[in-house]
Design a protein around this motif. Structure first.
Motif, PDB file in Angstrom:
ATOM      1  N   VAL A  13       0.026  -9.384  10.897  1.00 16.14           N
ATOM      2  CA  VAL A  13      -1.211  -8.860  10.306  1.00 16.14           C
ATOM      3  C   VAL A  13      -1.728  -7.847  11.319  1.00 16.14           C
ATOM      4  CG1 VAL A  13      -3.503  -9.391   9.419  1.00 16.14           C
ATOM      5  CG2 VAL A  13      -1.650 -11.067   9.163  1.00 16.14           C
ATOM      6  N   LEU A  14      -1.498  -6.571  11.066  1.00 17.74           N
ATOM      7  CA  LEU A  14      -1.790  -5.530  12.052  1.00 17.74           C
ATOM      8  C   LEU A  14      -3.237  -5.067  11.933  1.00 17.74           C
ATOM      9  CD1 LEU A  14       1.485  -3.409  11.976  1.00 17.74           C
ATOM     10  CD2 LEU A  14       0.969  -5.531  13.196  1.00 17.74           C
ATOM     11  N   MET A  15      -3.861  -4.848  13.083  1.00 14.02           N
ATOM     12  CA  MET A  15      -5.277  -4.499  13.164  1.00 14.02           C
ATOM     13  C   MET A  15      -5.426  -3.089  13.744  1.00 14.02           C
ATOM     14  SD  MET A  15      -8.251  -6.490  15.320  1.00 14.02           S
ATOM     15  CE  MET A  15      -7.376  -6.238  16.879  1.00 14.02           C
ATOM     16  N   TYR A  16      -6.035  -2.204  12.969  1.00 10.26           N
ATOM     17  CA  TYR A  16      -6.284  -0.830  13.391  1.00 10.26           C
ATOM     18  C   TYR A  16      -7.789  -0.586  13.479  1.00 10.26           C
ATOM     19  CZ  TYR A  16      -1.430  -0.087  11.868  1.00 10.26           C
ATOM     20  OH  TYR A  16      -0.063  -0.170  11.705  1.00 10.26           O
ATOM     21  N   HIS A  17      -8.154   0.339  14.354  1.00 13.87           N
ATOM     22  CA  HIS A  17      -9.535   0.795  14.420  1.00 13.87           C
ATOM     23  C   HIS A  17      -9.561   2.286  14.079  1.00 13.87           C
ATOM     24  CE1 HIS A  17      -9.918  -3.133  16.376  1.00 13.87           C
ATOM     25  NE2 HIS A  17     -11.186  -3.072  15.991  1.00 13.87           N
ATOM     26  N   PRO A  49       6.818  -9.440   4.365  1.00 13.85           N
ATOM     27  CA  PRO A  49       5.439  -8.996   4.154  1.00 13.85           C
ATOM     28  C   PRO A  49       4.771  -8.600   5.462  1.00 13.85           C
ATOM     29  CG  PRO A  49       5.570 -11.378   4.036  1.00 13.85           C
ATOM     30  CD  PRO A  49       6.981 -10.887   4.142  1.00 13.85           C
ATOM     31  N   VAL A  50       3.908  -7.608   5.385  1.00  7.93           N
ATOM     32  CA  VAL A  50       3.065  -7.195   6.508  1.00  7.93           C
ATOM     33  C   VAL A  50       1.699  -6.865   5.934  1.00  7.93           C
ATOM     34  CG1 VAL A  50       3.780  -4.759   6.348  1.00  7.93           C
ATOM     35  CG2 VAL A  50       2.828  -5.633   8.498  1.00  7.93           C
ATOM     36  N   VAL A  51       0.632  -7.210   6.653  1.00  9.03           N
ATOM     37  CA  VAL A  51      -0.731  -6.933   6.204  1.00  9.03           C
ATOM     38  C   VAL A  51      -1.318  -5.867   7.122  1.00  9.03           C
ATOM     39  CG1 VAL A  51      -2.987  -7.901   5.651  1.00  9.03           C
ATOM     40  CG2 VAL A  51      -0.940  -9.340   5.464  1.00  9.03           C
ATOM     41  N   LEU A  52      -1.716  -4.741   6.546  1.00  8.43           N
ATOM     42  CA  LEU A  52      -2.315  -3.643   7.307  1.00  8.43           C
ATOM     43  C   LEU A  52      -3.835  -3.737   7.149  1.00  8.43           C
ATOM     44  CD1 LEU A  52       0.025  -0.761   6.046  1.00  8.43           C
ATOM     45  CD2 LEU A  52       0.382  -2.279   8.019  1.00  8.43           C
ATOM     46  N   THR A  53      -4.561  -3.938   8.250  1.00  9.45           N
ATOM     47  CA  THR A  53      -6.019  -4.052   8.179  1.00  9.45           C
ATOM     48  C   THR A  53      -6.667  -2.985   9.050  1.00  9.45           C
ATOM     49  OG1 THR A  53      -6.207  -5.658  10.009  1.00  9.45           O
ATOM     50  CG2 THR A  53      -5.832  -6.535   7.799  1.00  9.45           C
ATOM     51  N   PHE A  54      -7.719  -2.368   8.529  1.00 12.64           N
ATOM     52  CA  PHE A  54      -8.444  -1.307   9.235  1.00 12.64           C
ATOM     53  C   PHE A  54      -9.916  -1.713   9.341  1.00 12.64           C
ATOM     54  CE2 PHE A  54      -4.671   0.601   7.578  1.00 12.64           C
ATOM     55  CZ  PHE A  54      -4.310   1.595   8.476  1.00 12.64           C
ATOM     56  N   ASP A  55     -10.417  -1.823  10.564  1.00 10.49           N
ATOM     57  CA  ASP A  55     -11.786  -2.275  10.800  1.00 10.49           C
ATOM     58  C   ASP A  55     -12.757  -1.110  10.980  1.00 10.49           C
ATOM     59  OD1 ASP A  55     -10.575  -4.720  10.805  1.00 10.49           O
ATOM     60  OD2 ASP A  55     -11.272  -5.330  12.787  1.00 10.49           O
ATOM     61  N   HIS A  84     -10.243   6.750   8.443  1.00 15.58           N
ATOM     62  CA  HIS A  84      -9.538   5.838   7.551  1.00 15.58           C
ATOM     63  C   HIS A  84      -9.354   6.426   6.159  1.00 15.58           C
ATOM     64  CE1 HIS A  84     -11.002   2.114  10.050  1.00 15.58           C
ATOM     65  NE2 HIS A  84     -10.105   2.840  10.671  1.00 15.58           N
ATOM     66  N   PHE A  85     -10.412   7.080   5.671  1.00 15.50           N
ATOM     67  CA  PHE A  85     -10.374   7.495   4.267  1.00 15.50           C
ATOM     68  C   PHE A  85     -11.461   8.502   3.964  1.00 15.50           C
ATOM     69  CE2 PHE A  85     -11.985   6.583  -0.136  1.00 15.50           C
ATOM     70  CZ  PHE A  85     -10.912   7.143  -0.816  1.00 15.50           C
ATOM     71  N   GLY A  86     -11.142   9.383   3.055  1.00 14.37           N
ATOM     72  CA  GLY A  86     -12.093  10.354   2.528  1.00 14.37           C
ATOM     73  C   GLY A  86     -11.415  11.080   1.376  1.00 14.37           C
ATOM     74  N   LEU A  87     -12.190  11.659   0.501  1.00 16.89           N
ATOM     75  CA  LEU A  87     -11.638  12.407  -0.626  1.00 16.89           C
ATOM     76  C   LEU A  87     -11.959  13.885  -0.485  1.00 16.89           C
ATOM     77  CD1 LEU A  87     -12.612  10.032  -3.591  1.00 16.89           C
ATOM     78  CD2 LEU A  87     -10.347  10.319  -2.557  1.00 16.89           C
ATOM     79  N   ASP A  88     -10.981  14.746  -0.797  1.00 17.08           N
ATOM     80  CA  ASP A  88     -11.216  16.182  -0.736  1.00 17.08           C
ATOM     81  C   ASP A  88     -11.853  16.654  -2.041  1.00 17.08           C
ATOM     82  OD1 ASP A  88      -9.189  16.374  -2.641  1.00 17.08           O
ATOM     83  OD2 ASP A  88      -7.665  17.020  -1.204  1.00 17.08           O
ATOM     84  N   ALA A  89     -12.037  17.960  -2.169  1.00 20.15           N
ATOM     85  CA  ALA A  89     -12.712  18.513  -3.346  1.00 20.15           C
ATOM     86  C   ALA A  89     -11.952  18.236  -4.644  1.00 20.15           C
ATOM     87  CB  ALA A  89     -12.903  20.019  -3.170  1.00 20.15           C
ATOM     88  N   THR A 135      -5.899  -3.163   3.696  1.00 22.35           N
ATOM     89  CA  THR A 135      -7.226  -3.756   3.534  1.00 22.35           C
ATOM     90  C   THR A 135      -8.186  -3.086   4.498  1.00 22.35           C
ATOM     91  OG1 THR A 135      -6.309  -5.893   2.854  1.00 22.35           O
ATOM     92  CG2 THR A 135      -8.574  -5.878   3.672  1.00 22.35           C
ATOM     93  N   PHE A 136      -9.318  -2.593   3.974  1.00 24.07           N
ATOM     94  CA  PHE A 136     -10.310  -1.899   4.790  1.00 24.07           C
ATOM     95  C   PHE A 136     -11.557  -2.771   4.921  1.00 24.07           C
ATOM     96  CE2 PHE A 136      -7.562   1.416   3.221  1.00 24.07           C
ATOM     97  CZ  PHE A 136      -7.395   2.220   4.336  1.00 24.07           C
TER      98      PHE A 136
END
Length: 377
Positions: free
Chosen positions: A98-102, A152-158, A164-169, A197-198
């Protein structure tokens, strides 16, 4: 955030003094309980066991109980595994990273940051190594579809930061964000599922409420999970019940207002557990989680293992084999190397989400509630 990273470094040093275990060794959860409560933004020492390997059943009286009455009947034999599961060498009692990213940035600035290239390289390694991402909620629930022979691997972003995320025009994920990188790796590696998972704080990727509502719905519609990480990212271990509940319910209320749904899983800020765990697990109609994630240094044991604790699930910090915080042994690169060298300790899917397949020698480890689904070989 810089103060949080300084705190993390101090706590990690303390963790090493307390005695971290080497990969592959087993350690009881209670041994690390004090360190677990201390927590850190980057990690909490390994407080849960790695997957148990070949532990014999405990000895005890047999035949009759002290009263002389017959003992309970032994459990029914576990059915044989399907030929395809045997061919895949399935082991669904193995360990799951279960990997933890910042923060994700083009150029890392702080100790917990990962560059977009580092994220791309790690995800590409996972894809080519036979790993299949699943969400934290799927992992906790024990029902997930992973092809036979894959892991299986779980990707988690704290912390829901802009990287982490954004939407363009045009309504697409912004380049160089975690979501854009995940989708790129999925395009380049057919079969690699683009999901993660965010865990959200009030910043919500730097968006206002209008943007956040659209962004969160985009994530949900595209197979990503949203989780609760409190409003302000405090250390819950030093807070009162009222304060703990306010932090969690405040974030849950905002997520529900923006998306129309509640979250299923929660990640403790700093990995720090409140004085009473129940304060964080549920509160009337405000929130009711199915799984709680720590910040840690070990892969999680299987959700089908009798020792699995869905209220204290270990994670692994994403990092290379660097000296800092003992990442040479306990961060993601080291653990992925270890599991590559010890594939019998890694969770390998049988391809059927309705069965739990494992070698017969591990039969004593299957949790009672999953025994009906068990298959051995």
């Amino acid at each position: 955030m810089p103060l949080l990273h300084k705190i993390a470094g101090v706590v990690v040093v303390c963790a090493v003094v307390l005695g971290l275990t080497l990969p592959g060794e087993r350690r009881g959860r209670d041994e690390g309980k004090a360190a677990e409560r201390a927590g850190a933004a980057s990690s909490v020492p390994p407080t849960a066991q790695a997957a148990k390997a070949g532990v014999a059943p405990s000895a005890g009286a047999s035949g009759t109980a002290k009263t002389g009455s017959p003992s309970a009947a032994p459990p029914a034999p576990i059915p044989a595994a399907a030929p395809a599961a045997v061919a895949a060498k399935a082991n669904e009692l193995g360990q799951v990273p279960v990997l933890m990213y910042h923060r994700i940035l083009k150029k890392p600035e702080l100790s917990l940051d990962r560059s977009t290239k580092e994220l791309y390289d790690e995800l590409t390694r996972l894809a080519k190594g036979g790993y299949q991402p699943i969400t934290a909620a799927e992992f906790v629930g024990g029902r997930f579809a992973v092809p036979a022979g894959r892991h299986p691997v779980v990707l988690t972003f704290d912390d829901s930061t802009p990287g982490h995320f954004g939407l363009d025009a045009q309504g697409n994920p912004k380049p160089d964000t975690a979501v854009a990188v995940i989708e790129q790796v999925a395009r380049e590696n057919p079969g690699f599922r683009p999901t993660a998972t965010f865990y959200l704080n009030k910043e919500l990727f730097g968006m206002d409420d209008v943007q956040a509502a659209a962004g969160l719905k985009w994530l949900q519609q595209h197979g990503f999970e949203i989780g609760n990480h409190t409003v302000t990212h405090p250390n819950l271990s030093s807070m009162s019940e009222k304060a703990v509940r306010k932090e969690i319910s405040g974030m849950e209320d905002r997520i529900a207002r923006l998306t129309g749904t509640h979250t299923t899983t929660f990640a403790y800020p700093f990995g720090s557990v409140p004085k009473k765990e129940a304060w964080a697990e549920r509160q009337d109609d405000a929130y009711s989680f199915q799984g709680m994630f720590l910040a840690g240094w070990r892969p999680s044991i299987s959700p089908f293992d009798e020792d699995f604790d869905r209220w204290k699930i270990d994670r692994v910090r994403s990092e290379g084999k660097i000296k800092e915080n003992d990442c040479k042994r306990y961060c993601s690169t080291a653990w992925l190397d270890y599991l590559d060298k010890n594939p019998d300790e890694r969770y390998t899917s049988d391809g059927d989400p309705n069965t739990v397949t494992f070698p017969k020698a591990a039969e004593d480890r299957i949790a009672k509630e999953h025994r009906a689904r068990a298959r051995t070989y």
